[in-house]
Design a protein around this motif. Structure first.
Motif, PDB file in Angstrom:
ATOM      1  N   ALA A 161      -0.569   4.572  -0.961  1.00  0.00           N
ATOM      2  CA  ALA A 161      -1.574   5.258  -0.135  1.00  0.00           C
ATOM      3  C   ALA A 161      -0.928   6.133   0.950  1.00  0.00           C
ATOM      4  O   ALA A 161      -1.619   6.841   1.668  1.00  0.00           O
ATOM      5  CB  ALA A 161      -2.497   4.227   0.510  1.00  0.00           C
ATOM      6  N   GLY A 202      -2.154   5.492   5.472  1.00  0.00           N
ATOM      7  CA  GLY A 202      -2.809   5.422   4.161  1.00  0.00           C
ATOM      8  C   GLY A 202      -4.291   5.710   4.183  1.00  0.00           C
ATOM      9  O   GLY A 202      -4.789   6.455   3.382  1.00  0.00           O
ATOM     10  N   SER A 203      -5.044   5.110   5.112  1.00  0.00           N
ATOM     11  CA  SER A 203      -6.492   5.341   5.148  1.00  0.00           C
ATOM     12  C   SER A 203      -7.005   5.157   6.572  1.00  0.00           C
ATOM     13  O   SER A 203      -6.545   4.280   7.305  1.00  0.00           O
ATOM     14  CB  SER A 203      -7.204   4.351   4.237  1.00  0.00           C
ATOM     15  OG  SER A 203      -8.592   4.344   4.531  1.00  0.00           O
ATOM     16  N   LEU A 236       0.820  -1.217   0.000  1.00  0.00           N
ATOM     17  CA  LEU A 236       0.000   0.000   0.000  1.00  0.00           C
ATOM     18  C   LEU A 236       0.855   1.268   0.000  1.00  0.00           C
ATOM     19  O   LEU A 236       0.395   2.340   0.411  1.00  0.00           O
ATOM     20  CB  LEU A 236      -0.936   0.005   1.212  1.00  0.00           C
ATOM     21  CG  LEU A 236      -2.032  -1.062   1.213  1.00  0.00           C
ATOM     22  CD1 LEU A 236      -2.964  -0.861   2.392  1.00  0.00           C
ATOM     23  CD2 LEU A 236      -2.837  -1.020  -0.092  1.00  0.00           C
ATOM     24  N   ALA A 246      -4.394  -5.039  -8.568  1.00  0.00           N
ATOM     25  CA  ALA A 246      -5.350  -4.669  -7.518  1.00  0.00           C
ATOM     26  C   ALA A 246      -6.768  -4.929  -7.999  1.00  0.00           C
ATOM     27  O   ALA A 246      -7.111  -4.620  -9.142  1.00  0.00           O
ATOM     28  CB  ALA A 246      -5.192  -3.194  -7.173  1.00  0.00           C
ATOM     29  N   ILE A 277      -8.472   2.339  -0.461  1.00  0.00           N
ATOM     30  CA  ILE A 277      -7.057   1.984  -0.664  1.00  0.00           C
ATOM     31  C   ILE A 277      -6.795   1.513  -2.100  1.00  0.00           C
ATOM     32  O   ILE A 277      -5.754   0.949  -2.400  1.00  0.00           O
ATOM     33  CB  ILE A 277      -6.585   0.892   0.351  1.00  0.00           C
ATOM     34  CG1 ILE A 277      -7.533  -0.318   0.371  1.00  0.00           C
ATOM     35  CG2 ILE A 277      -6.434   1.464   1.740  1.00  0.00           C
ATOM     36  CD1 ILE A 277      -7.043  -1.482   1.225  1.00  0.00           C
ATOM     37  N   GLU A 308      -2.390   0.655  -9.827  1.00  0.00           N
ATOM     38  CA  GLU A 308      -1.693  -0.439  -9.152  1.00  0.00           C
ATOM     39  C   GLU A 308      -1.966  -1.762  -9.879  1.00  0.00           C
ATOM     40  O   GLU A 308      -3.120  -2.200  -9.973  1.00  0.00           O
ATOM     41  CB  GLU A 308      -2.191  -0.524  -7.698  1.00  0.00           C
ATOM     42  CG  GLU A 308      -1.310  -1.377  -6.814  1.00  0.00           C
ATOM     43  CD  GLU A 308      -1.990  -1.744  -5.489  1.00  0.00           C
ATOM     44  OE1 GLU A 308      -1.474  -2.640  -4.829  1.00  0.00           O
ATOM     45  OE2 GLU A 308      -3.029  -1.141  -5.144  1.00  0.00           O
ATOM     46  N   SER A 334      -6.056   1.984  -6.028  1.00  0.00           N
ATOM     47  CA  SER A 334      -5.463   2.911  -6.985  1.00  0.00           C
ATOM     48  C   SER A 334      -5.531   2.257  -8.369  1.00  0.00           C
ATOM     49  O   SER A 334      -5.066   1.131  -8.546  1.00  0.00           O
ATOM     50  CB  SER A 334      -4.004   3.193  -6.611  1.00  0.00           C
ATOM     51  OG  SER A 334      -3.313   3.698  -7.729  1.00  0.00           O
ATOM     52  N   ILE A 356      -4.417  -8.354   1.584  1.00  0.00           N
ATOM     53  CA  ILE A 356      -3.897  -7.177   0.870  1.00  0.00           C
ATOM     54  C   ILE A 356      -2.882  -7.605  -0.180  1.00  0.00           C
ATOM     55  O   ILE A 356      -2.915  -7.142  -1.322  1.00  0.00           O
ATOM     56  CB  ILE A 356      -3.304  -6.189   1.883  1.00  0.00           C
ATOM     57  CG1 ILE A 356      -4.469  -5.614   2.665  1.00  0.00           C
ATOM     58  CG2 ILE A 356      -2.474  -5.111   1.188  1.00  0.00           C
ATOM     59  CD1 ILE A 356      -4.252  -4.410   3.431  1.00  0.00           C
ATOM     60  N   ARG A 393      -8.780  -4.717  -2.547  1.00  0.00           N
ATOM     61  CA  ARG A 393      -8.745  -3.294  -2.183  1.00  0.00           C
ATOM     62  C   ARG A 393     -10.168  -2.749  -2.084  1.00  0.00           C
ATOM     63  O   ARG A 393     -10.910  -2.790  -3.072  1.00  0.00           O
ATOM     64  CB  ARG A 393      -8.020  -2.464  -3.261  1.00  0.00           C
ATOM     65  CG  ARG A 393      -6.594  -2.879  -3.563  1.00  0.00           C
ATOM     66  CD  ARG A 393      -5.608  -2.356  -2.513  1.00  0.00           C
ATOM     67  NE  ARG A 393      -4.246  -2.674  -2.879  1.00  0.00           N
ATOM     68  CZ  ARG A 393      -3.625  -3.827  -2.550  1.00  0.00           C
ATOM     69  NH1 ARG A 393      -4.243  -4.737  -1.829  1.00  0.00           N
ATOM     70  NH2 ARG A 393      -2.381  -4.032  -2.932  1.00  0.00           N
ATOM     71  N   ASN A 408     -14.183   0.055   4.332  1.00  0.00           N
ATOM     72  CA  ASN A 408     -13.073  -0.854   4.590  1.00  0.00           C
ATOM     73  C   ASN A 408     -13.248  -1.449   6.002  1.00  0.00           C
ATOM     74  O   ASN A 408     -13.246  -0.704   6.978  1.00  0.00           O
ATOM     75  CB  ASN A 408     -11.767  -0.065   4.497  1.00  0.00           C
ATOM     76  CG  ASN A 408     -10.544  -0.953   4.587  1.00  0.00           C
ATOM     77  OD1 ASN A 408     -10.646  -2.109   5.013  1.00  0.00           O
ATOM     78  ND2 ASN A 408      -9.403  -0.429   4.189  1.00  0.00           N
TER      79      ASN A 408
END
Ligand code: NAD
Length: 368
Positions: free
Chosen positions: A120, A263-264, A117, A352, A344, A349, A346, A335, A340, A302
């Motif tokens: 993020a 990140g989040s 991650l 993902a 989180i 990525e 993208s 993860i 995702r 999440n």
């Protein structure tokens, strides 16, 4: 077989959705490790007001008192909160009430940024090393937020003067230091104690006391850092930290600074610990974020912060270290496999895949 009693208070907004996933993962863990979790759900927040006229219904508080730990979602709805008096609103009437009622003096905020991650995190990749993994231990009931005198007064010349007082006793420092050293023993055995001993009397007593308590934990390496340098080092080289021990106000600030590295909000669990009796530490476990009304009820939240909060509960309240580690490893595995949630995700990525709350919970439960 030992039974652990858990009050599960999901609350409002995304609370019920992420709580369902945490319970799913706890059930998978219970099956694998052979302990018994008696989980009883009860309403809190607006769910409490709607069900029983109060943000913390009497029956919910009674359940908490009979339990070994509270697994909490989050409470409050910005469009409904202003419709009732401040003291009846969920955050004050439920959350603050519980913190006070159970004497929760230690706040633990782990921040883990898995390597996958890296995108993020606001820091450049070269500052993230092999991933960030910090635990901030914050004293929660002393210091400047509670010390007396605390007032604003008008002077003879008409101007106003405000006073806040920073107060700590040796025993308050000792008990939070022991929580931090014990936490470090379960991690990489490094403790950085944060203070301002160059300016504050409080800092001198803090440093002396933490240094003395360190003798009870010879396997943990202790160093000291001034808070201003600590704030800077978190940005420059966060990988140098394992456990950071802070008094109340410094911990309030540094735990949020550290949280930004994770990140989040959806990834950040927390634990607030009270007294230990008969081998069980009463604890209150909740995600760092709120009720996220913008995404509630849409299978978008999440659930990892709630799931990792339940891992903290197994470790810090029940001493089930292997089961807690299994949950954390299952989160890392989900993860690494590319799952995702939106917060989180993208699009750039590779590998993902965007999943919902339930699918993320399923992937983690399957990894136990
Ligand atoms: P919030 O944390 O609920 O949301 C802030 C942002 O983070 C939103 O965009 C939200 O979608 C996102 N977010 C939060 N958790 C997430 C998750 N698990 N997955 C994905 N995204 C997530 O903060 P807010 O919007 O300022 O507050 C909303 C309500 O929550 C308010 O009523 C506030 O009082 C309450 N609140 C409660 C607690 C608590 O119960 N401990 C804490 C903070 C806020």
């Amino acid at each position: 077989m030992k039974t652990f009693n858990i009050a599960a208070l999901a609350g409002d907004g995304i609370g019920p959705e992420v709580m369902a996933e945490a319970i799913k993962v706890l059930r998978a863990t219970e099956k694998k490790f052979g302990f018994k979790l008696a989980i009883t759900e009860a309403p809190v927040g607006w769910a409490g007001i709607d069900a029983a006229g109060k943000a913390l219904p009497d029956a919910t508080l009674a359940l908490c008192k009979q339990s070994d730990a509270i697994l909490f979602g989050s409470v409050g709805l910005p469009d409904r909160d202003p419709t009732i008096p401040k003291e009846e609103r969920p955050e004050r009437a439920a959350l603050l009430r519980i913190r006070k009622e159970f004497g929760l003096f230690a706040n633990l905020r782990p921040v883990t940024l898995p390597k996958a991650l890296a995108h993020a995190c606001p820091l450049a990749k070269e500052r993230q090393g092999n991933g960030i993994d910090i635990l901030v231990v914050r004293e929660l009931t002393g210091g400047m937020y509670f010390g007396q005198p605390k007032k604003t007064e008008t002077l003879a010349d008409g101007q106003q003067r405000t006073i806040d007082t920073m107060v700590y006793t040796t025993s308050e420092i000792e008990r939070i230091a022991r929580v931090a050293f014990k936490s470090a023993q379960l991690r990489r055995k490094k403790l950085t104690s944060i203070d301002k001993a160059n300016v504050l009397e409080n800092g001198i007593l803090w440093r002396e006391t933490v240094t003395r308590i360190a003798r009870e934990f010879p396997d943990v390496a202790l160093d000291h850092m001034f808070v201003d340098n600590g704030a800077m080092q978190l940005m420059l080289k966060p990988t140098q930290f394992d456990v950071m021990l802070c008094e109340n106000m410094f911990g309030d600030i540094l735990s949020d600074e550290a949280a930004a590295l994770g990140g989040s909000l959806g990834m950040l669990p927390s634990a607030s610990l009270g007294a230990t009796t008969g081998g069980t530490t009463f604890g209150f476990y909740e995600p760092a974020g709120g009720t996220a009304p913008d995404i509630a009820g849409k299978n978008l939240a999440n659930p990892i912060a709630q799931i990792l909060s339940s891992a903290l509960m197994l470790r810090h309240s029940f001493g089930l270290n292997d089961a807690a580690a299994a949950i954390e490893a299952a989160v890392a595995k989900a993860i690494d496999a590319g799952n995702r949630t939106g917060d989180i995700f993208s699009p750039v990525e590779a590998g993902a895949k965007r999943v919902g709350t339930r699918e993320m919970g399923d992937a983690i439960a399957a990894g136990i």
